[in-house]
Scaffold this active site. Structure first.
Site, PDB file in Angstrom:
ATOM      1  N   CYS B 239       1.059  -1.167   0.097  1.00 24.54           N
ATOM      2  CA  CYS B 239       0.037  -0.025  -0.069  1.00 24.54           C
ATOM      3  C   CYS B 239       1.023   1.091  -0.119  1.00 24.54           C
ATOM      4  O   CYS B 239       1.899   1.186   0.874  1.00 24.54           O
ATOM      5  CB  CYS B 239      -0.848  -0.026   1.110  1.00 24.54           C
ATOM      6  SG  CYS B 239      -1.694   1.460   1.399  1.00 24.54           S
ATOM      7  N   CYS B 270      -6.248   1.153   6.703  1.00 24.91           N
ATOM      8  CA  CYS B 270      -5.157   2.043   6.270  1.00 24.91           C
ATOM      9  C   CYS B 270      -4.866   3.143   7.368  1.00 24.91           C
ATOM     10  O   CYS B 270      -3.744   3.440   7.589  1.00 24.91           O
ATOM     11  CB  CYS B 270      -5.374   2.491   4.920  1.00 24.91           C
ATOM     12  SG  CYS B 270      -3.993   3.145   3.935  1.00 24.91           S
TER      13      CYS B 270
END
Lengths: 244, 282, 277
Positions: B239, B270
């Site tokens: 990511c 996240c």
């Protein structure tokens, strides 16, 4: 016929394989107003092992119909057709369908006048089929079929083709090979030499002789008097309805 | 609660009807229970089934989270969250761990669920057998007889065409060894999260008028072949926001030159990783 | 009303019992079926023995297809029994089994070949999947093995194995019918029902299919109930022949005997109506 008669005593010593008594066949044609046509009646004869009985009589006397009733192809109105099948008597006129099929598979060969060709199936396979149905290994059955066809003058190339396009004589020989190959104890022959040349006629006569020698009982119709004299031990006349 | 609406929009009789369907669905895991789906103030296909299920189980003390493709901040998620805040006055959250009810479209959060939480899935097509057999009557019979061999035909065809089982979302599962179930269009990446989850999973299909459920701790098996076992998608990238290599990543095209970035599909996951100090991949 | 009364049922006491202790695979008795007031089957009895091909002939509307439907259980007869001998030697009535049990038996022991291959195939999925599906239904879960089986069966029904991944929608009618046969035989059934399997095919294609069926039936020792209006097909394939008219069986016998020496007026009409090329 005198030539045939003297062999009778020798044949009579052997056990009977086929006994026909009081047999009668009538066709009822429902779609033609119920007309009844009598094919034959009061037919009685027996055939012993190692013997060949020839049916004789004028055209239309019902010779082929008798063979067909014996084979279970026609139904009889009266009488019995007793065949020796695996050591027991089976009456083809009354036996259940499956027993008739079993008799045909194991005990009875029938060489009819016309071959029923199967599309796409080569002649050699048609001939080998009765052996394969008896459990013979495929390759061995095909080899024996090829040998028998060769003996009857059907060449290696021809026997690999489907017989639909064969000549009458060639089809007849395929039919004969199919009838003889499994060496059935009882064999029905309907004009087996009708459209054969002299050499092939001799081969068929030899085949019949070999069948008799191994103890088969043969019942046949032989139009050719010469062939009949060479193979038949006795004759049975349908016109007179008496056995000789 | 706003005047003019019953608590959580639906009237109490409708909620009772839907709760009865839910109870039956929980009692028969994976079985599609028909229910009298109501007209909702949004089109079918926008989550009417999930909203009706949520409305029927919502209590004053519940804390609601709504995600769409893993994100809390997309239009659909925001609208549904605001809808319930307005018609039920319940607290809402974006944090998975804080929520008691999570309504979802297309994802299961990365944060492991715990006992007492309820997932509500929005389902467009509840019948997994439909692609092969369009007749509903035949499919019901297949379910009744557990006659599911045909489902493997789809997986077989995948292998024929793509060399592997290419079905990557709405990947069929067998629930508690009995019913074949469409897990809704979640990625197959999320299928293992269904298996023996401590949370209750409820599935609502509004247009198709079906509700089904996976009770807590129910075994859920993804179909496969012995020589082509079920496998998860993997990414070689991390990511770009939080650097995670284990979560489900979305691919974002940056320009016409084919430059791209990968980010976590689960925005709460996240954000939590970034708050804890995790940095993005270069 | 249906002109039928319930008949006592003793499957093993059969007219055609050859006394060899073998029992018929299928023993049907007193079967009656009516579409409203129209009687399609009236008191039909028949037996099928292991490994036997039984042809059912008659013209359109004689009840042939209804009979097949009642045998497999797709249609529920108003009276009568369809006794089937299971692999463990028990006689079960197909119409008294629970739906689940009947389906299980149909999957393991029966095959059904439809006249139109489109009714018996999935045209949109590959030929290999069409053949493999019955095995998957039985629980086989190894892709490589399923594919090998499919390839083997395509070969046996003379479909080039490189067509294994093509959908049958791209096949000719004859190929589709051969594929349907493979799909039905791959599970090694004990009895196969065939409804006019060569209907609607060109003569040359028919001949190939007939030859194929003849060999497969002999090799696999299959029992077959073959519905056909084509007496030549019956002669080629069938051990026994049943002739139906107006929902009744008017004549039963060995195929060659029924065709060469038909007894019933209707059979005589059928046989005499066939064109001889």
């Amino acid at each position: 016929m005198t030539a045939a008669a003297h062999k009778t005593d020798a044949a009579a010593a052997s056990p009977a394989m086929l006994e026909v008594s009081g047999l009668a066949k009538t066709f009822t044609l429902h779609i033609q107003g119920g007309v009844r046509i009598e094919a034959f009646r009061d037919v009685a004869f027996s055939v012993a092992a190692g013997e060949c009985l020839a049916l004789v009589g004028p055209s239309g006397s019902g010779k082929s119909s008798v063979l067909r009733v014996v084979a279970g192809n026609y139904l009889a109105q009266h009488g019995s057709v007793k065949l020796r099948h695996r050591g027991q008597w089976v009456d083809m006129a009354t036996a259940p369908h499956r027993r008739v099929q079993e008799v045909r598979r194991l005990s009875l060969g029938h060489v009819s006048q016309f071959l029923r060709a199967i599309p796409r199936v080569p002649a050699v396979e048609i001939v080998a089929e009765p052996l394969i149905r008896l459990g013979e290994e495929r390759a061995a059955a095909l080899a024996r079929a090829a040998a028998l066809l060769a003996r009857l003058g059907i060449g290696e190339r021809l026997m690999q083709l489907a017989p639909a396009t064969f000549s009458g004589g060639e089809q007849q020989r395929v039919n004969i090979a199919r009838g003889f190959i499994a060496e059935p104890p009882i064999l029905l022959l309907d004009e087996p030499t009708a459209s054969l040349d002299r050499a092939n006629r001799d081969t068929v006569v030899a085949l019949i002789g070999e069948a008799k020698a191994r103890g088969a009982a043969l019942l046949g119709i032989f139009h050719d008097a010469d062939v009949r004299a060479r193979v038949a031990d006795r004759t049975y006349s349908l016109a007179k309805e008496t056995a000789r | 609660m706003t005047a003019g609406y019953n608590f959580a929009y639906l009237d109490e009789q409708t909620k009772r009807m839907i709760r009865r369907a839910i109870l039956k669905a929980v009692a028969v895991p994976g079985y599609q229970v028909p229910f009298a789906s109501r007209e909702m103030p949004l089109p079918f296909g926008w989550g009417t089934g999930g909203i009706q299920v949520t409305a029927s189980i919502l209590g004053h003390a519940d804390i609601l989270k709504v995600i769409d493709q893993g994100a809390d901040d997309t239009t659909n998620a925001v609208s549904i969250r605001r809808f319930f805040a307005r018609v039920a006055g319940v607290a809402t959250t974006t944090r998975t761990a804080a929520a008691t009810i999570i309504q979802t479209r297309h994802r299961i959060p990365e944060t492991p669920l715990r006992a007492g939480q309820i997932m509500v899935f929005q389902v467009p097509i509840p019948e997994p057998l439909r692609w092969l057999e369009p007749r509903e009557s035949e499919n019901r019979k297949s379910h009744a007889m557990a006659d599911y061999g045909a489902m493997h035909v789809k997986l077989y065809e995948d292998i024929v065409r793509y060399g592997q089982i290419a079905t990557s979302y709405d990947y069929p599962v067998r629930v508690a060894g009995r019913y074949l179930m469409a897990p809704s269009p979640i990625p197959k990446f999320d299928n293992p999260k269904l298996d023996r989850s401590p949370a209750l999973m409820l599935f609502g299909a509004g247009r198709e008028k079906r509700i089904y459920a996976i009770p807590p701790h129910t075994p859920v098996v993804s179909l496969d072949f012995e020589d082509h076992p079920f496998s998860l998608q993997r990414w070689t990238e991390a990511c770009s926001q939080c650097g995670d290599t284990a979560s489900f990543l979305d691919e974002i095209l940056l320009d016409d030159q084919g430059n791209r970035r990968f980010v976590c599909s689960d925005t709460d996951h996240c954000a939590a990783r970034q708050a804890a100090g995790a940095g993005g991949a270069p | 009303m249906i002109p039928c009364v319930s008949v006592s049922f003793d499957a093993d006491a059969d007219d055609d019992d050859a006394g060899d202790g073998e029992a018929p695979l299928l023993a049907v008795s007193g079967l009656c079926f009516a579409y409203g007031a129209r009687v399609a089957l009236a008191d039909v009895d028949l037996t099928v023995w292991p490994g036997e091909v039984l042809a059912v002939a008659g013209e359109s509307g004689s009840g042939k297809t209804t009979l097949l439907g009642c045998l497999s259980g797709e249609l529920a007869p108003q009276a009568g029994r369809v006794g089937f001998l299971t692999r463990d030697g028990k006689r079960v009535d197909m119409h008294r089994l629970g739906e689940a049990e009947r389906r299980r038996l149909l999957r393991t022991d029966w095959g059904i070949v439809r006249q139109n291959p489109r009714d018996g195939l999935r045209l949109g999925v590959s030929a290999g999947a069409n053949v493999g599906e019955p095995l998957m239904v039985l629980g086989h879960r190894h892709y490589g093995w399923l594919r090998a089986q499919a390839g083997d069966w395509l070969d046996r029904v003379e479909i080039p194995t490189d067509r294994i991944d093509d959908p049958p929608a791209t096949f000719s009618g004859g190929m589709q019918q051969r594929l349907q046969i493979a799909r039905n035989l791959v599970t090694d059934p004990r009895i196969v029902l065939m409804d006019e399997p060569t209907g609607g095919l060109d003569v040359s294609v028919q001949a190939r299919l007939l030859d194929l069926l003849r060999r497969l039936v002999a090799d696999l020792d299959l029992a077959v109930v073959l519905v056909t209006h084509d007496l030549a097909v019956a002669r080629l394939l069938a051990d026994r022949l049943v002739v139906m008219k107006d929902g009744r069986i008017v004549e039963t016998g060995l195929t060659d005997q029924v065709l060469d020496d038909p007894q019933h007026a209707y059979t005589q009409l059928l046989v005499s109506s066939v064109l001889q090329p």
